[in-house]
Structure formats: structure tokens, C-alpha cells
Write an enzyme that holds these catalytic residues in place. Sequence first.
Site, PDB file in Angstrom:
ATOM      1  N   PRO A  65      -5.673   0.413  17.816  1.00 16.31           N
ATOM      2  CA  PRO A  65      -5.285  -0.014  16.875  1.00 16.31           C
ATOM      3  C   PRO A  65      -5.276   1.082  15.549  1.00 16.31           C
ATOM      4  O   PRO A  65      -5.072   0.716  14.549  1.00 16.31           O
ATOM      5  CB  PRO A  65      -6.442  -1.248  16.458  1.00 16.31           C
ATOM      6  CG  PRO A  65      -7.383  -1.351  17.308  1.00 16.31           C
ATOM      7  CD  PRO A  65      -6.859  -0.315  18.476  1.00 16.31           C
ATOM      8  N   TYR A 108      -9.624   5.416   6.812  1.00 23.07           N
ATOM      9  CA  TYR A 108     -10.093   5.846   8.232  1.00 23.07           C
ATOM     10  C   TYR A 108     -11.014   6.763   8.002  1.00 23.07           C
ATOM     11  O   TYR A 108     -10.748   7.977   7.617  1.00 23.07           O
ATOM     12  CB  TYR A 108      -8.709   6.506   8.797  1.00 23.07           C
ATOM     13  CG  TYR A 108      -7.751   5.466   9.092  1.00 23.07           C
ATOM     14  CD1 TYR A 108      -6.908   5.097   8.132  1.00 23.07           C
ATOM     15  CD2 TYR A 108      -7.634   4.810  10.301  1.00 23.07           C
ATOM     16  CE1 TYR A 108      -5.989   3.912   8.038  1.00 23.07           C
ATOM     17  CE2 TYR A 108      -6.453   3.901  10.444  1.00 23.07           C
ATOM     18  CZ  TYR A 108      -5.599   3.567   9.306  1.00 23.07           C
ATOM     19  OH  TYR A 108      -4.599   2.385   9.766  1.00 23.07           O
ATOM     20  N   LYS A 147      -0.307   0.078  15.056  1.00 22.09           N
ATOM     21  CA  LYS A 147       1.034  -0.146  15.479  1.00 22.09           C
ATOM     22  C   LYS A 147       1.273  -1.257  16.433  1.00 22.09           C
ATOM     23  O   LYS A 147       2.250  -1.555  16.797  1.00 22.09           O
ATOM     24  CB  LYS A 147       1.375   1.287  16.461  1.00 22.09           C
ATOM     25  CG  LYS A 147       1.642   2.475  15.540  1.00 22.09           C
ATOM     26  CD  LYS A 147       2.746   2.278  14.773  1.00 22.09           C
ATOM     27  CE  LYS A 147       2.746   3.316  13.586  1.00 22.09           C
ATOM     28  NZ  LYS A 147       3.306   2.632  12.499  1.00 22.09           N
ATOM     29  N   HIS A 160       0.973  -1.309   0.057  1.00 22.49           N
ATOM     30  CA  HIS A 160       0.058  -0.056   0.099  1.00 22.49           C
ATOM     31  C   HIS A 160       0.976   1.372   0.051  1.00 22.49           C
ATOM     32  O   HIS A 160       1.759   1.309   0.909  1.00 22.49           O
ATOM     33  CB  HIS A 160      -0.933   0.091   1.305  1.00 22.49           C
ATOM     34  CG  HIS A 160      -2.243  -0.865   1.197  1.00 22.49           C
ATOM     35  ND1 HIS A 160      -3.071  -0.891   1.797  1.00 22.49           N
ATOM     36  CD2 HIS A 160      -2.409  -1.919   0.282  1.00 22.49           C
ATOM     37  CE1 HIS A 160      -4.140  -1.708   1.487  1.00 22.49           C
ATOM     38  NE2 HIS A 160      -3.692  -2.408   0.540  1.00 22.49           N
ATOM     39  N   TYR A 170       3.237   6.538  10.401  1.00 21.57           N
ATOM     40  CA  TYR A 170       2.372   5.362   9.813  1.00 21.57           C
ATOM     41  C   TYR A 170       3.340   4.329   9.125  1.00 21.57           C
ATOM     42  O   TYR A 170       2.912   3.223   9.557  1.00 21.57           O
ATOM     43  CB  TYR A 170       1.230   5.666   8.844  1.00 21.57           C
ATOM     44  CG  TYR A 170       0.397   4.884   8.644  1.00 21.57           C
ATOM     45  CD1 TYR A 170       0.235   3.796   7.718  1.00 21.57           C
ATOM     46  CD2 TYR A 170      -0.862   4.819   9.347  1.00 21.57           C
ATOM     47  CE1 TYR A 170      -0.616   2.803   7.227  1.00 21.57           C
ATOM     48  CE2 TYR A 170      -1.809   3.788   9.060  1.00 21.57           C
ATOM     49  CZ  TYR A 170      -1.818   3.013   8.450  1.00 21.57           C
ATOM     50  OH  TYR A 170      -2.646   1.917   7.923  1.00 21.57           O
TER      51      TYR A 170
HETATM   52  P1  FAS Z   1      -0.331 -12.184  21.558  1.00 21.62           P
HETATM   53  O1  FAS Z   1      -1.352 -11.920  22.598  1.00 21.62           O
HETATM   54  O2  FAS Z   1      -0.874 -12.107  20.065  1.00 21.62           O
HETATM   55  O3  FAS Z   1       0.282 -13.546  21.738  1.00 21.62           O
HETATM   56  C1  FAS Z   1       0.598 -13.837  23.182  1.00 21.62           C
HETATM   57  C2  FAS Z   1       0.471 -15.455  23.176  1.00 21.62           C
HETATM   58  O4  FAS Z   1       0.780 -15.977  24.775  1.00 21.62           O
HETATM   59  C3  FAS Z   1      -1.132 -15.936  23.104  1.00 21.62           C
HETATM   60  O5  FAS Z   1      -0.976 -17.018  22.274  1.00 21.62           O
HETATM   61  C4  FAS Z   1      -1.490 -16.393  24.561  1.00 21.62           C
HETATM   62  O6  FAS Z   1      -2.144 -17.648  24.386  1.00 21.62           O
HETATM   63  C5  FAS Z   1       0.033 -16.677  25.034  1.00 21.62           C
HETATM   64  N1  FAS Z   1      -0.177 -16.730  26.384  1.00 21.62           N
HETATM   65  C6  FAS Z   1      -0.969 -15.918  27.275  1.00 21.62           C
HETATM   66  N2  FAS Z   1      -0.740 -16.319  28.823  1.00 21.62           N
HETATM   67  C7  FAS Z   1       0.242 -17.393  28.585  1.00 21.62           C
HETATM   68  C8  FAS Z   1       0.809 -17.976  29.864  1.00 21.62           C
HETATM   69  N3  FAS Z   1       0.445 -17.780  30.839  1.00 21.62           N
HETATM   70  N4  FAS Z   1       1.639 -19.136  29.390  1.00 21.62           N
HETATM   71  C9  FAS Z   1       1.873 -19.594  27.928  1.00 21.62           C
HETATM   72  N5  FAS Z   1       1.394 -18.644  27.158  1.00 21.62           N
HETATM   73  C10 FAS Z   1       0.540 -17.532  27.294  1.00 21.62           C
HETATM   74  N6  FAS Z   1      -2.778  -4.664  16.179  1.00 21.62           N
HETATM   75  C11 FAS Z   1      -2.477  -3.965  15.238  1.00 21.62           C
HETATM   76  O7  FAS Z   1      -1.619  -3.514  14.598  1.00 21.62           O
HETATM   77  N7  FAS Z   1      -3.815  -3.790  14.419  1.00 21.62           N
HETATM   78  C12 FAS Z   1      -5.197  -4.373  14.729  1.00 21.62           C
HETATM   79  O8  FAS Z   1      -6.011  -4.225  14.306  1.00 21.62           O
HETATM   80  C13 FAS Z   1      -5.185  -4.908  16.077  1.00 21.62           C
HETATM   81  N8  FAS Z   1      -6.261  -5.490  16.488  1.00 21.62           N
HETATM   82  C14 FAS Z   1      -6.408  -6.177  17.609  1.00 21.62           C
HETATM   83  C15 FAS Z   1      -7.415  -6.887  18.305  1.00 21.62           C
HETATM   84  C16 FAS Z   1      -7.587  -7.430  19.527  1.00 21.62           C
HETATM   85  C17 FAS Z   1      -8.871  -7.987  20.100  1.00 21.62           C
HETATM   86  C18 FAS Z   1      -6.488  -7.493  20.158  1.00 21.62           C
HETATM   87  C19 FAS Z   1      -6.416  -8.152  21.401  1.00 21.62           C
HETATM   88  C20 FAS Z   1      -5.131  -6.883  19.616  1.00 21.62           C
HETATM   89  C21 FAS Z   1      -5.112  -6.275  18.435  1.00 21.62           C
HETATM   90  N9  FAS Z   1      -3.955  -5.904  17.781  1.00 21.62           N
HETATM   91  C22 FAS Z   1      -3.811  -5.117  16.693  1.00 21.62           C
HETATM   92  C23 FAS Z   1      -2.706  -5.796  18.687  1.00 21.62           C
HETATM   93  C24 FAS Z   1      -2.090  -7.332  18.397  1.00 21.62           C
HETATM   94  O9  FAS Z   1      -1.913  -7.573  16.803  1.00 21.62           O
HETATM   95  C25 FAS Z   1      -1.047  -7.518  18.965  1.00 21.62           C
HETATM   96  O10 FAS Z   1      -0.082  -6.250  18.890  1.00 21.62           O
HETATM   97  C26 FAS Z   1      -0.397  -8.597  18.763  1.00 21.62           C
HETATM   98  O11 FAS Z   1      -0.958  -9.904  18.747  1.00 21.62           O
HETATM   99  C27 FAS Z   1       0.846  -8.841  19.814  1.00 21.62           C
HETATM  100  O12 FAS Z   1       1.735 -10.053  19.698  1.00 21.62           O
HETATM  101  P2  FAS Z   1       2.188 -10.683  21.026  1.00 21.62           P
HETATM  102  O13 FAS Z   1       2.997  -9.712  21.603  1.00 21.62           O
HETATM  103  O14 FAS Z   1       2.724 -11.983  20.317  1.00 21.62           O
HETATM  104  O15 FAS Z   1       1.069 -11.115  21.637  1.00 21.62           O
HETATM  105  C1  PHB Z   2      -6.712  -4.285   9.862  1.00 21.30           C
HETATM  106  O1  PHB Z   2      -6.714  -4.437   8.742  1.00 21.30           O
HETATM  107  O2  PHB Z   2      -7.140  -4.928  10.912  1.00 21.30           O
HETATM  108  C2  PHB Z   2      -6.263  -2.905  10.380  1.00 21.30           C
HETATM  109  C3  PHB Z   2      -5.391  -1.923   9.786  1.00 21.30           C
HETATM  110  C4  PHB Z   2      -5.116  -0.829  10.185  1.00 21.30           C
HETATM  111  C5  PHB Z   2      -5.587  -0.490  11.398  1.00 21.30           C
HETATM  112  C6  PHB Z   2      -6.106  -1.431  12.414  1.00 21.30           C
HETATM  113  C7  PHB Z   2      -6.527  -2.624  11.948  1.00 21.30           C
HETATM  114  O3  PHB Z   2      -5.175   0.706  11.986  1.00 21.30           O
END
Ligand code: FAS
Ligand code: PHB
Length: 404
Positions: free
Chosen positions: A296, A204, A300, A75, A394
Amino acid sequence: MKTITTQVAIIGAGPSGLLLGQLLSKQGIDNIIIERVSGEYVLGRIRAGILEQGFVNLVREAGVSERMDAEGIVHDGFDIAVDGKCTHINLKELTGGDTVLCYGQVDITKDLMAARASASLVTYYESSEVKLNDVKAATPTVTFEHLGEKYQLSCDYIAGCDGFHGVSRPTIPADVRTEHERVYPFGWLGLMSDTPPVSDELIYSKTKRGFALASMRSPTRSRYYLQVPVTDKVEDWSDDDFWQELKKRLPADAAAKLVTGPSIEKSIAPLRSFVCEPMQYGNLFLVGDAAHIVPPTGAKGLNLAASDVATLYKIMTRVYKEGDKNCLHQYSEIALRRVWHGERFSWWMTNMLHNFDGMSDAKEQGDTQGRFAESEINYYTASENGKRVIAEQYVGLAYEELAP
Ligand code: FAS
Ligand code: PHB
């Protein structure tokens, strides 16, 4: 109790843990991942969609970029719409060539899991009772249960990649930790559908009805979000309700192109800004969501996890390949510098693009917050310098190198 050893114990098989494990293995650094749930469950979490160039480079360095390079969509920019009036943020032009890649977190996680399995690297899925012990000792341990067996894993270092609700952050004593938090008075209702996106790039959209985001995963799979009250439940929203509201919040030409269809995933994510300082304690290093959370709006979350991984990977490589442990103390300071830039940008974009009308803050201040946000978004989208400020953040700021 079964005793096992490794050099780096990684807690969590999300993108942080898997990417770190892959990079360490490429350097011949032994690591074991302990994950609470099954791999299928991890892949069922629909999250991020936009990768910074730094993240893309790291996945290439990890040797896991074949599908990402083939299927990811570059993009060059994105649109910001305010009450239907669109401004294009031309990332490539404004940053002298930088772009972002549209490729889902689920896909990255799938690719990393497959690479780890094909290299026969050890991951204990569905582990319970995970506990980090003696993290300040020369040989910390992780105790856990797996398939009914109790384990004690001895290691040199522990990477806490276990997300916001993990066990790693609480292992740092409360009187050592400083936690910064801001909870937003709304959430994002996300919907995934196998329908063509309304636009080639992201939109957005800020409207008086609230914020909306039109994103995608591929030319045939769309990802949409609506700002909803934090009290809403996903069952309050039928697919049809979602589509009707989205149409009202998208610019007219995009709304006219909207192809609706059944949701293949629908969920509400709360929005918060959160940072834990420091991000290291003894031989424990917090990575990704274990240490910080962003709304989100700035795309980031996943990208800050990647820059944490990059810094810890450089440190571990210097420790094991050059025998230099003097760099260990640099992790938290370097990681937090970039985390705070990402936190500020995500907070700023969230305040500029969301509708706070009727929210507690707005009531106390009248609609002052709304007026400030209106002026801010109008200024930043009208001026080239303003658009450059948005574009630079960004696409992602440069990763910081270790001090010599
Ligand atoms: P994660 O939370 O992905 O992974 C952590 C792992 O540790 C999980 O698999 C969990 O099961 C495991 N774990 C937890 N407790 C444990 C324990 N006691 N023992 C062993 N394992 C354990 N970011 C964006 O950039 N754009 C988005 O649109 C976006 N949407 C999101 C929506 C939601 C609902 C959430 C919660 C986050 C979103 N994020 C988004 C942020 C997301 O992408 C995180 O930044 C990303 O998952 C970070 O990855 P990890 O640090 O690996 O953490
Ligand atoms: C997504 O595609 O899930 C997405 C993209 C950009 C954002 C947040 C979520 O800022």
C-alpha cells in the site's frame, strides 16, 4: 437447482465488482453480483484512503459521486520525511494541476452498495460453493448456493472481482497462468481513531526505527500505519504502544500535534507484490485484487482495480452497444500495462521508505540495500525532476483507450 440468466456475472461485491456493476447498468448491460459474505462484512474491511483522479472520474461517470464530491478532501500534495526532515511533494505544481482525493474505500463501497440497492440491481450476498464453469464456452455458468437454494447462473461473460483469495484466478488453468510474486519481510499495523489528523496532508515517514504513515479519513478521523515485523500479531500492540511508537517515527512538529485516542480499528496487513498473467481466459476477466496486489506504500491497490474496471467497462460497452467483439482480446494487455506501472511504483516506494535493517536480504548483502535506498530517497526528494517522477505516478498515469 434454480436457473437464472444475465449478460455479465460479477463475482465479488468489493469496490471492483460494485463499480463495474454500476457502470454496466448505466449502459443497460444486465449484471448480477455474487458475493461470499454479507454487505456489512464487506464494509467492515478498513482499506484504502487515497483516490486517483481517474478513479474519481469513473465514480462520477457511474453517477455515484455526490457524497464523495461533498466529503472527499482534495490533497494537492504530501510529505516525505526522512529521519524527521520533511520534503513536500507538491502534486499540483509538479503535474500541472493533478491532485488526489482523500476518501475511504469503505465510503466508496457504501455509496456503491446504496446505489445498487436503490436501482434494485441483483446481488446475492452470503453465497457459498461459488464455482465458475465452462468459461471458454459461449455461455459460461456460475453455480452457487444462497439461502439454502442451489443456483445456476448462465451468462455471456464473467468478471472475477473476488479479490486475492477468490475462485476466479484459480479457474484459469495453472499451465496458462504465470504468477509473479514478491513478499516483503514486514507488514503494516494500521490504526483508525476518531482524533484529528496531525497534518492536512499525508506524511510518509522513513526512520531508523521503521516506516510510518500518517493519513486520514476526515478532519476528525485519522488513519495511521507502522511498519512491523511480519511475525507481529495485532494483539502484541496495545493502543498505547502504538501511539508511543508512532510519536517516535513522526517528524517532531507532527509528533507534537499528535492527538491520541482509542482505536476503532487495528489490524496488520501483510505486504506483497503479485501479478497474474494473463488477466483473461475465455469469457472470464480478472479485475482488481483477483489479478494483482501491491504493497500500500504507493496508494495504488484500489486505484489499479479502478483502471481494470474502466478497461473492461469500455470493452463490454463496445460489445453490447456496437456489437463489436473484436475488442475482447485487448483487456489483459491494456490492463497489465498500467498494472505493472503501479506494481513497480509501489515496489520502489516500499524499498525506498522502509527499513530493511536486520531483514534476511540486508544480512546477506550487508546493509547494501539500506545504502541504495538512502541514496535513492535523498536523490529523488532533492531534485525537482526526482519529485516530478514521484508526483506523476502518485496522481496516477492516464487510462489507456481501446484500440479502434
Ligand atoms: P476486494 O478483496 O476488496 O473484494 C473482493 C470481494 O470478493 C470481497 O468482498 C470478497 O468477500 C469477495 N469474494 C471472495 N471470494 C469470493 C467467492 N468465492 N465468491 C464470491 N465472492 C467472493 N489499497 C490501497 O490503495 N491503500 C491501502 O491502504 C490498502 N490497504 C489494504 C489493506 C488490506 C488488509 C488489504 C487486504 C488490502 C488493502 N488495499 C489497499 C488494497 C485494497 O484496497 C484493494 O485494492 C481493494 O480492496 C481491491 O478491491 P477488489 O478488487 O474489489 O477486491
Ligand atoms: C490510507 O489512508 O489508508 C492510505 C493512504 C495512502 C497509502 C496507504 C494507505 O499509501
